[in-house]
Design a protein around this motif. Structure first.
Motif, short mmCIF file in Angstrom:
data_model
loop_
_atom_site.label_atom_id
_atom_site.label_comp_id
_atom_site.label_asym_id
_atom_site.label_seq_id
_atom_site.Cartn_x
_atom_site.Cartn_y
_atom_site.Cartn_z
N PRO A 34 0.79 -1.23 0.00
CA PRO A 34 0.00 0.00 0.00
C PRO A 34 0.83 1.28 0.00
CG PRO A 34 -0.07 -1.03 2.16
CD PRO A 34 0.62 -1.99 1.25
N GLU B 263 1.94 0.88 -4.05
CA GLU B 263 0.89 0.45 -4.97
C GLU B 263 1.41 -0.56 -5.99
OE1 GLU B 263 -1.74 3.59 -6.43
OE2 GLU B 263 -0.84 4.97 -4.97
N SER C 146 -5.53 0.07 1.42
CA SER C 146 -5.97 -0.11 0.04
C SER C 146 -6.62 1.16 -0.49
CB SER C 146 -6.99 -1.26 -0.05
OG SER C 146 -8.18 -0.91 0.64
N GLN C 147 -6.82 1.19 -1.79
CA GLN C 147 -7.54 2.30 -2.41
C GLN C 147 -8.96 2.38 -1.89
OE1 GLN C 147 -6.28 4.61 -4.90
NE2 GLN C 147 -8.11 5.65 -4.15
N PHE D 42 -8.86 3.99 1.48
CA PHE D 42 -8.56 5.42 1.32
C PHE D 42 -9.82 6.18 0.91
CE2 PHE D 42 -7.45 9.05 -1.33
CZ PHE D 42 -6.56 9.73 -0.53
N ASP D 43 -10.55 5.64 -0.05
CA ASP D 43 -11.77 6.31 -0.51
C ASP D 43 -12.81 6.41 0.60
OD1 ASP D 43 -10.59 6.53 -2.99
OD2 ASP D 43 -11.66 4.82 -3.86
N LYS E 52 -4.12 13.71 0.26
CA LYS E 52 -2.93 13.06 0.78
C LYS E 52 -1.99 14.08 1.41
CE LYS E 52 -3.02 9.22 -2.54
NZ LYS E 52 -2.24 8.45 -3.54
N TYR F 39 -1.39 4.85 -0.42
CA TYR F 39 -2.72 5.17 0.08
C TYR F 39 -2.63 5.95 1.41
CZ TYR F 39 -3.45 1.38 -3.24
OH TYR F 39 -3.41 0.58 -4.35
#
Length: 476
Positions: free
Chosen positions: A29, A32, A326-327, A330-331, A354, A362
């Motif tokens: 992470p 990536e 993970s993405q 993060f979202d 970020k 992430y």
């Protein structure tokens, strides 16, 4: 770049190929970039693993207490020798900074084992009641174990070790985000002498492998750690075969800071604790409730502590925090930070996006909201990121009311200089664990919560009991 393959599953004491190949890349992470390729399992793989565990159960269930004590001691020795491997893997696959990985994430594999060993030595597997009846505690059978990515070895040992101590056999499905530490743990168990078929591992997704385990007629118990949504799915799937289900789920733990404590120390400590593991801990103190008389001073301390929280490369030692896992995670964190702003909370530190200098990975900004009301999403929903919500209260009763006004009930924290108050408040908090003045529960104490935080307890004697059936025998 060459990415190593880890496509096999551990079934029946050997590494075997999946029924049908289905590759998934495991990502670092922080970069990536892929670090390994695993295979995702199918119901056919679950059937094979459960069959191995079922075949091994009669023999392993008859082992003596002393034999299981010696097995756990052997596991401890092998794990201790390979502990640095676990720390390195968890830094790579989940982004835990090197110091946290070694001193906490990997170290729990020893601490929990010691707690289970002591409990196993004292466990009353056979006792006679005052009425003359004999009570036997016997292994429940084949167990399905589903573990998360945020404290991966912690949750694996909290399930595998009590199952072994009880005399059960098992199939483990670790998180597909952090499967490498679980596969290394399979090597440790094999090297330590766990008999073939007693421990089995199948990688895969929850809706596929997890559901196949939960529905399987030859699985007697499911032990799940993860989201409340995932836990309810396991419970529904298990209901058709009336399995025992143990769930360790989410939390929204309150941290009650009273004016009669060292407010500066308590607030700074609370901020650091909330941000530990990048906020990805189910028992993190994510709601800081502060007595109104010292609230303004607490905001200044929190702002300074939040601004001082470093973010950095998890491969390096230090007290910085790393990326989210993970993405998707993060979202989710970004969504809830945006909700806090939209609902009118005061953004004290951090915010969307970020941190400066982190375009890859992430990474989230350590964020603190002030003037939060307990009906806001950031006060009610588990963010699972470095986000703290600060809420003022007027008096002790309001503090208790706000603390309990949550669907969760995993942990709670109290900071006070008054022992009587600590006892009084702790007794009224609807949480499975209450930590007073920076203390933590010891190895072997029960970990678990009330309400949507789950049922059952993990650790020590209470954890072993979850894997035992009770039989009453009467005779003349």
């Amino acid at each position: 770049m060459s990415v190593p393959g880890k496509r096999q599953f551990f079934i029946g004491g050997a590494w075997v190929d999946p029924a049908q190949p289905q590759d998934l890349s495991v990502l670092n992470p922080a970069t990536e970039e892929p670090i390994a390729v695993i295979s995702m399992g199918s119901p056919a793989d679950v059937d094979r693993a459960v069959a191995a565990a079922k075949a091994a159960f009669p023999g392993y269930a008859r082992t003596t207490r002393q034999e299981r004590i010696e097995l756990l001691e052997s596991i401890r020795a092998v794990y201790a020798r390979r502990i640095d491997e676990f720390a390195s893997i968890m830094t790579e696959e989940m982004g835990a900074p090197a110091t946290l990985s070694r001193n906490s994430q990997a170290a729990v594999g020893i601490g929990h084992l010691d707690g289970f060993l002591e409990a196993l030595k004292q466990m009353p597997f056979r006792e006679v009641l005052d009425n003359g009846d004999t009570i036997l505690r016997e292994p429940i059978g084949v167990c399905g174990l589903i573990t998360p990515w945020n404290w991966p070895i912690n949750q694996i040992v909290l399930k595998v070790l009590p199952a072994l101590a009880a005399g059960c056999t098992m199939v483990l499905k670790p998180s597909e985000l952090t499967p490498l530490d679980a596969m290394l743990y399979a090597e440790v168990l094999h090297e330590a002498g766990v008999p073939a078929g007693v421990f089995n591992l199948v990688n895969g997704e929850g809706p596929v492998v997890g559901a196949a385990l939960s529905c399987h007629p030859d699985v007697a118990m499911m032990s799940f750690t993860g989201s409340t949504r995932g836990g309810t799915a396991v419970a529904r799937d298990a209901a058709g075969t009336v399995k025992r289900v143990a769930l360790e789920l989410g939390g929204k733990s309150p941290n009650l800071i009273f004016a009669d404590t060292d407010v500066e120390e308590a607030v700074a400590r609370g901020v650091r604790h909330c941000f530990q593991n990048t906020g990805q801990s189910c028992n993190a103190p994510t709601r800081m409730l502060v007595e109104r008389a010292v609230y303004d001073a607490a905001l200044e301390v929190a702002k300074a502590a939040g601004a001082a929280q470093a973010v950095g490369d998890p491969a390096l030692p230090g007290d910085h925090i790393g990326p989210l896992v993970s993405q998707l995670q993060f979202d989710r964190v970004q969504e809830l930070i945006a909700a806090g702003i939209e609902e009118g909370a005061t953004l004290l530190v951090g915010g969307l996006g970020k941190p400066t200098g982190f375009n890859i990975g992430y990474y989230a900004r350590p964020t603190i909201f002030a003037d939060v009301t307990n009906d806001m999403r950031i006060a009610q929903e588990e963010v699972f990121g470095p986000v703290l919500a600060m809420i003022p209260f007027e008096d002790e009763q309001e503090a208790i009311r706000i603390a309990n006004d949550t669907p969760y009930g995993l942990a709670a924290y109290i900071q006070t200089g008054d022992d009587a108050r600590a006892d009084r408040v702790a007794a009224q908090l609807r949480a499975g664990m209450v930590h007073v003045n920076a203390t933590d529960i010891g190895w072997g104490s029960p970990f678990g919560g009330y309400k949507l935080s789950g049922n059952g307890r993990e650790g020590g004697r209470f954890g072993i009991e979850d894997f035992l059936e009770i039989k009453a025998i009467s005779k003349p």
